[in-house]
Design a protein around this motif. Structure first.
Motif, PDB file in Angstrom:
ATOM      1  N   THR A 152      25.725  27.122 -58.836  1.00 11.84           N
ATOM      2  CA  THR A 152      24.369  26.690 -59.155  1.00 11.84           C
ATOM      3  C   THR A 152      24.322  26.278 -60.623  1.00 11.84           C
ATOM      4  OG1 THR A 152      22.038  27.362 -59.119  1.00 11.84           O
ATOM      5  CG2 THR A 152      23.625  29.027 -59.760  1.00 11.84           C
ATOM      6  N   PRO A 153      23.495  25.325 -60.999  1.00 15.75           N
ATOM      7  CA  PRO A 153      23.383  24.941 -62.410  1.00 15.75           C
ATOM      8  C   PRO A 153      22.839  26.100 -63.242  1.00 15.75           C
ATOM      9  CG  PRO A 153      22.416  23.260 -60.993  1.00 15.75           C
ATOM     10  CD  PRO A 153      22.678  24.459 -60.128  1.00 15.75           C
ATOM     11  N   PRO A 154      23.205  26.147 -64.518  1.00 17.06           N
ATOM     12  CA  PRO A 154      22.692  27.231 -65.374  1.00 17.06           C
ATOM     13  C   PRO A 154      21.195  27.069 -65.603  1.00 17.06           C
ATOM     14  CG  PRO A 154      23.865  25.601 -66.686  1.00 17.06           C
ATOM     15  CD  PRO A 154      24.082  25.218 -65.251  1.00 17.06           C
ATOM     16  N   PRO A 155      20.410  28.145 -65.387  1.00 20.72           N
ATOM     17  CA  PRO A 155      18.959  28.021 -65.553  1.00 20.72           C
ATOM     18  C   PRO A 155      18.504  28.051 -67.003  1.00 20.72           C
ATOM     19  CG  PRO A 155      19.522  30.246 -64.898  1.00 20.72           C
ATOM     20  CD  PRO A 155      20.800  29.466 -64.884  1.00 20.72           C
ATOM     21  N   VAL A 162      27.313  25.676 -68.444  1.00 18.07           N
ATOM     22  CA  VAL A 162      28.335  25.614 -67.397  1.00 18.07           C
ATOM     23  C   VAL A 162      27.760  26.221 -66.114  1.00 18.07           C
ATOM     24  CG1 VAL A 162      30.701  26.261 -66.780  1.00 18.07           C
ATOM     25  CG2 VAL A 162      30.104  25.876 -69.178  1.00 18.07           C
ATOM     26  N   ASP A 163      28.073  25.613 -64.976  1.00 17.73           N
ATOM     27  CA  ASP A 163      27.569  26.115 -63.699  1.00 17.73           C
ATOM     28  C   ASP A 163      27.968  27.568 -63.468  1.00 17.73           C
ATOM     29  OD1 ASP A 163      26.426  23.699 -63.178  1.00 17.73           O
ATOM     30  OD2 ASP A 163      27.681  23.214 -61.449  1.00 17.73           O
ATOM     31  N   ILE A 164      27.165  28.242 -62.667  1.00 15.63           N
ATOM     32  CA  ILE A 164      27.350  29.658 -62.332  1.00 15.63           C
ATOM     33  C   ILE A 164      27.893  29.775 -60.914  1.00 15.63           C
ATOM     34  CG2 ILE A 164      26.109  31.837 -61.932  1.00 15.63           C
ATOM     35  CD1 ILE A 164      24.053  30.796 -64.027  1.00 15.63           C
ATOM     36  N   PHE A 165      28.828  30.699 -60.701  1.00 16.08           N
ATOM     37  CA  PHE A 165      29.220  31.098 -59.357  1.00 16.08           C
ATOM     38  C   PHE A 165      28.329  32.256 -58.930  1.00 16.08           C
ATOM     39  CE2 PHE A 165      33.880  29.559 -59.300  1.00 16.08           C
ATOM     40  CZ  PHE A 165      33.573  28.529 -58.418  1.00 16.08           C
ATOM     41  N   ALA A 166      27.509  32.057 -57.909  1.00 14.09           N
ATOM     42  CA  ALA A 166      26.790  33.176 -57.293  1.00 14.09           C
ATOM     43  C   ALA A 166      27.739  33.855 -56.310  1.00 14.09           C
ATOM     44  CB  ALA A 166      25.554  32.680 -56.573  1.00 14.09           C
ATOM     45  N   HIS A 185      21.561  37.615 -57.212  1.00 11.53           N
ATOM     46  CA  HIS A 185      22.894  38.098 -56.873  1.00 11.53           C
ATOM     47  C   HIS A 185      23.694  38.362 -58.141  1.00 11.53           C
ATOM     48  CE1 HIS A 185      23.525  36.970 -52.418  1.00 11.53           C
ATOM     49  NE2 HIS A 185      22.224  37.107 -52.639  1.00 11.53           N
ATOM     50  N   ILE A 186      24.792  39.093 -57.982  1.00 15.96           N
ATOM     51  CA  ILE A 186      25.767  39.207 -59.061  1.00 15.96           C
ATOM     52  C   ILE A 186      26.392  37.830 -59.261  1.00 15.96           C
ATOM     53  CG2 ILE A 186      27.927  40.296 -59.797  1.00 15.96           C
ATOM     54  CD1 ILE A 186      25.546  42.215 -59.725  1.00 15.96           C
ATOM     55  N   GLY A 187      26.565  37.435 -60.516  1.00 15.49           N
ATOM     56  CA  GLY A 187      27.122  36.119 -60.810  1.00 15.49           C
ATOM     57  C   GLY A 187      28.399  36.209 -61.621  1.00 15.49           C
ATOM     58  N   LEU A 188      29.178  35.158 -61.536  1.00 14.36           N
ATOM     59  CA  LEU A 188      30.347  34.949 -62.386  1.00 14.36           C
ATOM     60  C   LEU A 188      30.015  33.731 -63.236  1.00 14.36           C
ATOM     61  CD1 LEU A 188      33.343  35.353 -63.218  1.00 14.36           C
ATOM     62  CD2 LEU A 188      33.970  33.984 -61.212  1.00 14.36           C
ATOM     63  N   HIS A 189      29.909  33.927 -64.555  1.00 14.89           N
ATOM     64  CA  HIS A 189      29.414  32.831 -65.384  1.00 14.89           C
ATOM     65  C   HIS A 189      29.879  32.981 -66.823  1.00 14.89           C
ATOM     66  CE1 HIS A 189      26.386  35.473 -67.267  1.00 14.89           C
ATOM     67  NE2 HIS A 189      26.083  35.916 -66.049  1.00 14.89           N
TER      68      HIS A 189
END
Length: 239
Positions: A152-155, A162-166, A185-189
């Motif tokens: 998802t795009p960074p809010p 940089v985009d986020i992995f949900a 959700h927990i994210g990887l970012h």
């Protein structure tokens, strides 16, 4: 082969919100073996609490308009167990009645909480490792197996552009999460700076450098398994 009971049409569809209760615990949440196949629904399919058990919900081809691939964790008597989205350390059982395809998953991400290290594996070989920031006391990054749900795009600017992995995982204690992150959700970012790498400062998310995040976004597909452990017995030797 246990038969699949008909699924009532009124069952909930699993989405980004917390998954329904009643699904079984993952019997091997800390298993370090990579999950090399994923299941991608091609239509709405029912998921059960056991082979031949109760239908509890539906999996759809997308969650929040993102195509869904869930890692296959186990097979038994013709049924397939997958890691459940929007839940921690839970499985859902899928009957052999069609409505889904399998997808190869050559990658794995392993996060170690004690050394604050993330390692990317490809085809069973460690490729790269990076330092990470993890959840603060009371909001620890959840242990166990989960997976990359989508990007998802960074809010906000603090995510470094940089985009986020949900991930499929959610906070273990949703009530401990700040109001602005309720339901997330927990994210990887990544982050706007790297000053906190190696520390427990996040709300449960996994934070790494912008360069590392860009590389993973480019190389790691949705459905890829992500395992959080305290520490690997043998530190990974990267190629």
């Amino acid at each position: 082969m246990p038969a699949a009971a008909p699924a009532p049409p009124g069952l909930p569809v699993i989405d980004y919100a917390a998954a329904p209760a009643g699904f079984p615990a993952d019997p091997h949440p800390g298993d370090t073996r990579p999950l090399t196949q994923g299941l991608a629904p091609t239509r709405k399919i029912p998921v059960y609490d056991a082979p031949g058990g109760r239908p509890l919900a539906f999996l759809a081809p997308t969650i929040s308009d993102v195509p869904l691939t869930v890692p296959i964790a186990q097979r038994r008597t013709g049924w397939t167990a997958v890691l459940l989205p929007s839940a921690n350390r839970r499985l859902a059982w899928v009957p052999p009645t069609g409505g889904w395809t399998t997808v190869a998953l050559p990658d794995q991400i392993v996060v170690e909480r004690r050394p604050h290290r993330l390692t990317w594996f490809h085809s069973g070989r460690a490729v790269r490792s990076w330092p990470v920031s993890l959840g603060m006391p009371g909001q620890e990054t959840p242990l166990g197996r989960t997976f990359v749900l989508g990007r998802t795009p960074p809010p906000e600017e603090v995510y470094g552009g940089v985009d986020i992995f949900a991930l499929g995982a959610v906070p273990d204690d949703p009530d401990a999460v700040p109001t602005g992150l309720k339901g997330a959700h927990i994210g990887l970012h990544s982050w706007h700076d790297d000053d906190t790498l190696g520390r427990n400062v996040t709300n449960g998310c996994i934070r790494l450098t912008r360069g590392a995040q860009r590389l993973l976004l480019d190389r790691v597909p949705p459905g890829t398994g992500l395992l959080v452990v305290d520490q690997l017995h043998t530190p990974p030797a990267t190629a």
